[in-house]
Write an enzyme that holds these catalytic residues in place. Sequence first.
Site, PDB file in Angstrom:
ATOM      1  N   GLY A   1      18.177 -28.510 -18.070  1.00 18.19           N
ATOM      2  CA  GLY A   1      18.751 -27.698 -19.138  1.00 18.19           C
ATOM      3  C   GLY A   1      18.543 -28.371 -20.480  1.00 18.19           C
TER       4      GLY A   1
ATOM      5  CG  ASP B   1      29.351 -23.168 -26.822  1.00 17.86           C
ATOM      6  OD1 ASP B   1      29.176 -21.949 -27.033  1.00 17.86           O
ATOM      7  OD2 ASP B   1      28.409 -23.970 -26.713  1.00 17.86           O
TER       8      ASP B   1
END
Length: 604
Positions: free
Chosen positions: A205, A358
């Site tokens: 990622g 987030d």
Amino acid sequence: MDILRRRCLSCTANRLSLTGSASVKRLVRAPLRSARREQSSSGSTKKPLRRKVNPWVAYPTTFLLLGGAGVLAYETWRPFRHTVSAVVRCLRVAEAAVLGAIDYKKTLAQDYPSEDDKQHAYSACHKRSALRVLKALLANGGIFIKLGQHISSLVVLPVEWTSTMRPLQDQCEPTEYEDLENLFLSDMGMRIEDIFDEFDPRPVGVASLAQVHVGRLKQSGQLVAVKLQHPHLAEFCDIDMEMVEVSLGWIKHLFPDFEFTWLGDEMRENLPKEMDFVHEARNAERAVDDFKDITTSLYIPKVIQAKKRVLIMEYIQGGRVDDLKYLADHDIDRNKVSLEIARIFSQMVHLNGWFHADPHPGNLLIRPAPPTSQSPYNFEIALLDHGLYFDLDDELRINYSKFLLSLMKPSSAATNGERRKYAKLVGNVDDDLYPVFEAAITGRAALKGSWDEFFDESNPSFQRPGSIVDLNGPSEKEMEIIRNAVIQHEGLLVSVFDVLRRVPRRVLMVLKLNDLTRNLDHALATTHSKIRVFLITAKYCTRAIWQDDKRRLSAEMYQRGLLGVLYDYFTNMQASLVKWKAWMRGLLVQGGLRGAHDAAAGLA
């Protein structure tokens, strides 16, 4: 005599020879002096000859020397490198800002033959400007990507902007492995191969601030996730922040009504926290502590070791929470997933007063519950990336809970007044900006009692709901009304930016959470009634208000004593009883409700 004569002749000869030699010298020197005079006189009018320089050799040589010196200075002298980087990045942003300003000025100043043409022109201008900004943000990278991610999450912006910026959630370039090795050695004091038996150089990622690799620890053999910050961030962070603030200042100068300087202030405050992985580890530990006595499917990966730019934690193997195929393959009920996500974030916002800032789907992984799990279901929801959390003080948290409950009540004059009251306390918005704030909360155009000037209540094709409980999927008619309202009324677009400026940043993050739960419920294609999510929210709001009332009552009893509180309670009951008797007497003696009202009010 002869001797004397010879001596005289000799002397005369000597004199003649001396005289002759002097004459000869004078004759020789005279031409030399005249020649010198001629040379000096001719030199005053004619320049000495010089060698011509070949420009085909001189210019490339000069260019190569200057270029080489520039490259050397860039590689070895940090102030020079920062200056060059600042100029280049500033020019990219300046180009996007200036071209966008010109585009908007021209588009807004034109006359259009019809409203459809005007709507199309405004929408196209939004899209062009957003694409210019996107190009500049991608080229600059670093925290500019973070800026674009913030823009994509502002639900009250035109959809052309948010949809254009949304790909920045995934479009991030990975750092070269060699640079990561140097960073790891600098922060950990050991090489990667000294700690790990296995380490995949390909990241699983990549985000705007860091990237994640998978490795296996030598000491324990445990499979772990290793989060490594992009090395260039620390070097260029201050420059990038200056550029962001300058760019937002340009926008404010060109468009005074469209102020985004608060976004720069927010990034200046929060970015250092997100770049400190030790701070992230502490946030993860606190999140675990907040949910330790709660039955939940939430799982926080364990932190193994944390340095400022290196974070080693438990590796979670699972799928994205909105991956329907993964859910089906592991027999996970998507309805339960949606409801559990609503419970997790309602607990954070309404009861804990400290929430993840987030929570996009990339930070939510789902996996089958292991045998040791405490989850009440057959799955666990792993929450990742704990770099940034926001807190809500008790007053704001309770007022927000009351505001949501008022939005769930059926529309009425009293309810609409209550909604505006709490909108002022929560969002710092007045009545004129309330419809925009309500739309941001609900994700829809407006409920009954808001934005009446844009809706024709007599039109049977579209009837507005009275509360958020009555909301269904947005119809094409409603979407058309929203587009027309924003595009055709420039003042309304200014109101959107005014709301963004007024609303506390923490409340904007709460709006982002609301948007997440709405989008996830849609992405999961849930089959349960929409009211179930609202019932969960109402449960947590009610509990938060009840706990606050209980706490205030306990504090009052502590300060005044139990007898004092009971005395006030009984005296209030006694006064109410007297008023009730007067009301009954007025009803029987005076006759009718009017007489009862006057008697209870002390008028009869």
